[in-house]
Scaffold this motif. Structure first.
Motif, PDB file in Angstrom:
ATOM      1  N   ALA A   1       0.839  -1.203   0.000  1.00  0.00           N
ATOM      2  CA  ALA A   1       0.000   0.000   0.000  1.00  0.00           C
ATOM      3  C   ALA A   1       0.873   1.251   0.000  1.00  0.00           C
ATOM      4  O   ALA A   1       0.585   2.224  -0.705  1.00  0.00           O
ATOM      5  CB  ALA A   1      -0.938  -0.014   1.211  1.00  0.00           C
ATOM      6  N   THR A   2       1.931   1.223   0.791  1.00  0.00           N
ATOM      7  CA  THR A   2       2.850   2.369   0.798  1.00  0.00           C
ATOM      8  C   THR A   2       3.466   2.568  -0.572  1.00  0.00           C
ATOM      9  O   THR A   2       3.546   3.679  -1.083  1.00  0.00           O
ATOM     10  CB  THR A   2       3.959   2.135   1.847  1.00  0.00           C
ATOM     11  N   ARG A   3       3.876   1.476  -1.156  1.00  0.00           N
ATOM     12  CA  ARG A   3       4.513   1.513  -2.475  1.00  0.00           C
ATOM     13  C   ARG A   3       3.570   2.098  -3.522  1.00  0.00           C
ATOM     14  O   ARG A   3       3.975   2.860  -4.386  1.00  0.00           O
ATOM     15  CB  ARG A   3       4.903   0.077  -2.855  1.00  0.00           C
ATOM     16  N   LEU A   4       2.303   1.702  -3.456  1.00  0.00           N
ATOM     17  CA  LEU A   4       1.335   2.102  -4.480  1.00  0.00           C
ATOM     18  C   LEU A   4       0.646   3.422  -4.147  1.00  0.00           C
ATOM     19  O   LEU A   4      -0.074   3.968  -4.976  1.00  0.00           O
ATOM     20  CB  LEU A   4       0.275   1.013  -4.663  1.00  0.00           C
ATOM     21  N   GLY A   5       0.848   3.902  -2.936  1.00  0.00           N
ATOM     22  CA  GLY A   5       0.145   5.119  -2.543  1.00  0.00           C
ATOM     23  C   GLY A   5      -1.350   4.891  -2.382  1.00  0.00           C
ATOM     24  O   GLY A   5      -2.146   5.786  -2.643  1.00  0.00           O
ATOM     25  N   LEU A   6      -1.720   3.687  -1.978  1.00  0.00           N
ATOM     26  CA  LEU A   6      -3.142   3.390  -1.756  1.00  0.00           C
ATOM     27  C   LEU A   6      -3.434   3.418  -0.261  1.00  0.00           C
ATOM     28  O   LEU A   6      -2.590   3.078   0.563  1.00  0.00           O
ATOM     29  CB  LEU A   6      -3.496   2.020  -2.339  1.00  0.00           C
TER      30      LEU A   6
ATOM     31  N   TYR B   1      -1.993  -2.137  -9.790  1.00  0.00           N
ATOM     32  CA  TYR B   1      -3.321  -1.614  -9.435  1.00  0.00           C
ATOM     33  C   TYR B   1      -4.411  -2.490 -10.058  1.00  0.00           C
ATOM     34  O   TYR B   1      -5.398  -1.997 -10.594  1.00  0.00           O
ATOM     35  CB  TYR B   1      -3.486  -0.162  -9.901  1.00  0.00           C
TER      36      TYR B   1
ATOM     37  N   SER C   1      -4.528   7.153  -6.883  1.00  0.00           N
ATOM     38  CA  SER C   1      -3.270   6.491  -7.225  1.00  0.00           C
ATOM     39  C   SER C   1      -3.524   5.430  -8.299  1.00  0.00           C
ATOM     40  O   SER C   1      -4.487   4.677  -8.216  1.00  0.00           O
ATOM     41  CB  SER C   1      -2.674   5.824  -5.985  1.00  0.00           C
TER      42      SER C   1
ATOM     43  N   ARG D   1       7.342  10.294  -2.815  1.00  0.00           N
ATOM     44  CA  ARG D   1       7.547   8.953  -3.369  1.00  0.00           C
ATOM     45  C   ARG D   1       8.352   8.996  -4.668  1.00  0.00           C
ATOM     46  O   ARG D   1       9.272   8.209  -4.861  1.00  0.00           O
ATOM     47  CB  ARG D   1       6.204   8.262  -3.600  1.00  0.00           C
TER      48      ARG D   1
END
Lengths: 455, 339
Positions: free
Chosen positions: A205-210, A295, B127, B188
């Motif tokens: 989730a951190t990686r994807l910004g979700l 995603y 996102s 990021r």
């Protein structure tokens, strides 16, 4: 015997209700099991009987019972109907499905229960058992007429995707149904903690910004419900638990002797949150660049796919009985519900037709043995429902012939275009699974024939 | 159905961007490709200094900006960059298009592709929105101008370009990124880009505005997916200690209302970059901010407008970097900057 006999020859007969696991024949006559295990001479059968030669290592067992699926009828027939959903069930080896009440209108009255039962009789090809609402309109405010729903034929109560947020209402539901023998099924999610999260909170989730939906959002409500079940003596069943912490809570509750049961889904047992990245592997953190298929909205499900460690804990709990049953949470959606951003996409996976194939991965991987798996799909669900369907979860002679025959070793590639379900929403599309249903019978009637013949 | 099937084309290119069609994030950029952007941007800055700021490079190319979120600098910057390169630019904003009639992102993208758009420059609150578009578009390229909390690659490249112009290098540079890291696409993308070229990054913010997995560190799964030049710190003084560059992130005031912070006053006291805190950084450390600023919240006016601030220059460099990006995407096989 009236010429309606079906003989399955040379299968591995697994009947967890009697601890049976042996090679042999299975004979069905007049919609009932005639014999299971003992050799049968085909010459002794009346003319017109069908003989099915099972392949090497094929398994014949009681038909699977799915305690948690969504047939979408009435109200969302563009996503699924009782006709298409039960056909999908038959193709997946399920001979009975319990449908959730998140329909439009919700199944919170006797007339709605009767409607579903009537539609099922008219259009369904497997048994359909409706689950009634806990609260009116699934609003979480006022109890539905639980005892009247039970009289009409509801076999359990749930507000499905709406957790019963108010602890007092939950207490009343558990207390009001004491003695009824039907479980209160709660989807445990503390909304103020899940806070609009769309996937497991963690590195992916951190990686994807979700927005993350933490394990604790599920666990705090499970802990609450266990306390309420303990206080009231009510029958609590926890829908689709997905975290290692949830497993621990259920294990402790059972150790205290509470009447708490829990289910896990095939996807939470076999997938992990790295699937959202488009990966299909063990899910270890890695700095790989995102691919275009990241995603993947087909992985969006509630509760979300969790970490690999959570999936491992679920599998272990399935083996030791902490998790009583496997339920699909089959949640078919229209294509457009998923052709949007991850945040906008509907929660849910279409599971019925891939359940066995993905679960067999646990068996082939050595995590679960086959009789245990069959138990969690048959005897387990019947016991969660108070044993009232024990006749459907056995191969004991004289009981209704609800039977599935499957090849545990057949490899096949999932093609959602071939699904009977209207829901094509599964991240397994294109994946190769090992284990496939060959024949499904309800009350001696063949409802799915995967051996080349027609139904 | 056929138009709805994902296009089977890898986003990843190892060849300095010569066959890159989309710009989605910097996670797949090589150091060489980043350097190529920097060098091309040098050439573009020269164009920006001319009396007549116009070159014919992208004549006949159609670039559509599609913004689902309000934006001043990014949208204007892309438009400016495209116009200087002689592309035709069409601006679509969500509230004055079919989007307001309920058209889905994907159908809007397919429609714009059908009109002949060569590139869609997209800003979206969710996102991954550009990945959804890119995986379904057969002809148009997608340029991510900011998606949710995930990525803002052109911003990161302009930040890196600005650093490189002032320090002459990126490798080994110590960068502190301060503020609301959790919700920041700028953080990021900078993290991936800066790590690629060997910079050291310290992410700093209140514990509730850092991703929990990073806050909890290397214990469970923490950080194994991040480059090892990334550190996490909740104490601003420690984060700024010896920093060559301080990047300040915008703090949305709604974060406090949503319960993530006790008060703006406390935030300012503990995490605002002001002259006194800045003394911790290297003398003359560069101060940057992607904008728009909340002056007096995450950054004090004295720092925002002080001698170390490069905030305005970032905007100018943004035009040059976006010219470079458009050029490199639209003119595959380029060898060096335009004339």
């Amino acid at each position: 015997m009236s010429g309606e006999a079906i003989l399955i020859q040379g299968a591995r007969i697994i009947d967890p209700s009697r601890g049976l696991d042996r090679p042999g024949d299975l004979l069905v006559c007049d919609s009932l099991i005639a014999s299971a295990g003992e050799p049968v001479d085909p010459a002794s059968l009346p003319g017109g009987s069908r003989v099915v030669r099972a392949g090497r290592r094929w398994v014949a067992c009681p038909g699977f019972i799915d305690l948690h699926c969504h047939l979408r009828e009435p109200g969302h027939e563009h996503k699924e109907t009782i006709a298409t959903g039960t056909l999908a069930a038959a193709r997946g080896g399920f001979t009975a499905v319990c449908c959730m009440p998140n329909t439009e209108p919700a199944i919170d009255s006797e007339s709605m229960v009767e409607y579903v039962l009537r539609q099922a009789r008219a259009t369904g090809c497997v048994r359909v058992f409706p689950i009634g609402c806990i609260t009116q309109g699934r609003q979480g405010k006022v109890l539905a007429g639980l005892r009247e729903l039970a009289e009409a034929g509801a076999i359990a109560f749930s507000d499905d995707g709406n957790p019963v947020g108010d602890p007092h209402i939950m207490r009343m539901a558990l207390q009001y149904t004491v003695g009824l023998g039907l479980p209160i099924i709660n989807h445990c999610e503390d909304h103020s903690l899940s806070a609009g999260g769309v996937m497991n909170e963690g590195w992916v989730a951190t990686r994807l910004g979700l927005r993350g939906y933490p394990a604790a959002a599920e666990e705090v409500m499970i802990a609450r419900d266990i306390a309420l079940a303990e206080m009231t003596g009510g029958r609590l069943h926890l829908a689709h638990i997905s975290t290692a912490g949830a497993v621990d809570l259920v294990r402790q509750a059972k150790a205290r002797g509470l009447a708490v049961t829990a289910e896990a889904t095939p996807h939470h047992l076999t997938m992990n949150d790295a699937w959202v990245l488009g990966r299909r592997d063990g899910g270890a953190p890695s700095p790989q660049p995102l691919v275009l298929s990241a995603y993947d909205t087909r992985t969006k499900v509630n509760p979300p796919l969790r970490s690999p460690a959570d999936a491992e804990a679920l599998a272990a709990a399935l083996v030791d009985g902490t998790i009583d049953i496997i339920a699909t949470d089959h949640a078919p959606h229209a294509i457009t519900d998923k052709l949007v951003t991850y945040e906008e996409a509907a929660f849910g996976i279409s599971v019925l037709e891939t359940a066995l194939g993905s679960l067999m991965g646990l068996v082939h991987g050595g995590l679960v043995d086959l009789p245990t798996l069959v138990h969690r799909l048959t005897v387990g669900p019947s016991q969660v429902l108070g044993g009232r369907f024990d006749d459907l979860a056995t191969l004991r002679p004289g009981t209704p012939a609800d039977v599935v025959l499957f090849d545990p070793d057949e490899e096949w590639t999932v093609d959602v275009g071939q699904f009977a379900s209207k829901g094509k929403n599964t991240p397994l599309d294109g994946c190769t699974l090992k284990g496939r249903v060959k024949l499904t019978m309800v009350q001696g009637r063949v409802v799915f024939d995967g051996m080349g013949g027609a139904i | 159905m056929s138009t709805l099937q994902p296009v089977a084309e890898p986003k990843v290119t190892q060849t300095g961007g010569q066959c890159r069609r989309h710009l989605l994030d910097l996670d797949d950029f090589s150091p060489q490709e980043i350097e190529a952007v920097m060098e091309t941007a040098d050439g573009m800055r020269e164009v920006l200094g001319r009396e007549i700021k116009k070159v014919p490079t992208l004549r006949g190319k159609v670039i559509v900006t599609l913004f689902y979120e309000s934006s001043t600098r990014t949208r204007v910057s892309f438009e400016q960059a495209a116009k200087i390169l002689s592309a035709d630019v069409i601006n679509v904003s969500a509230d004055s298009s079919s989007v307001s009639k309920g058209e889905s992102l994907l159908n809007t993208a397919l429609t714009l592709q059908a009109t002949g758009a060569d590139f869609l420059v997209v800003r979206h609150p969710h996102s991954g929105a550009p990945y959804l578009m890119a995986s379904h578009l057969e002809r148009s390229g997608v340029i991510n101008a900011g998606d949710g909390w995930h990525a803002h690659p052109s911003q990161a490249l302009l930040d890196m370009y600005t650093i490189r112009r002032h320090l002459g290098r990126l490798a080994g540079v110590k960068v502190a990124i301060v503020g609301d890291v959790l919700h920041s696409r700028v953080a990021r993308s900078n993290l991936w880009g800066l790590a690629r070229v060997g910079a050291h990054i310290t992410l700093c913010g209140p514990p509730t505005l850092l991703p929990l997995d990073l806050l909890r560190g290397a214990g469970a799964e923490g950080g194994a997916y991040l480059p090892d030049t990334v550190a996490v710190e909740t104490d601003l003084d420690r984060a700024l200690d010896g920093a060559d560059v301080v990047m300040v992130l915008r703090l949305q005031k709604e974060r406090q209302q949503a319960g993530l912070l006790p008060s703006l006053r406390e935030y300012c006291r503990l995490w605002q970059v002001n002259p006194k805190r800045l003394e911790r950084a290297k003398p003359g450390a560069l101060v940057m901010h992607p904008g728009p600023m909340n002056e007096g919240i995450e950054i004090s006016p004295a720092v925002a407008h002080g001698s170390q601030s490069l905030i305005e220059e970032q905007v100018t460099n943004g035009v040059a970097v976006r010219m470079a990006l458009l050029y490199m995407l639209a003119v595959p096989g380029r060898e060096e900057a335009q004339r």
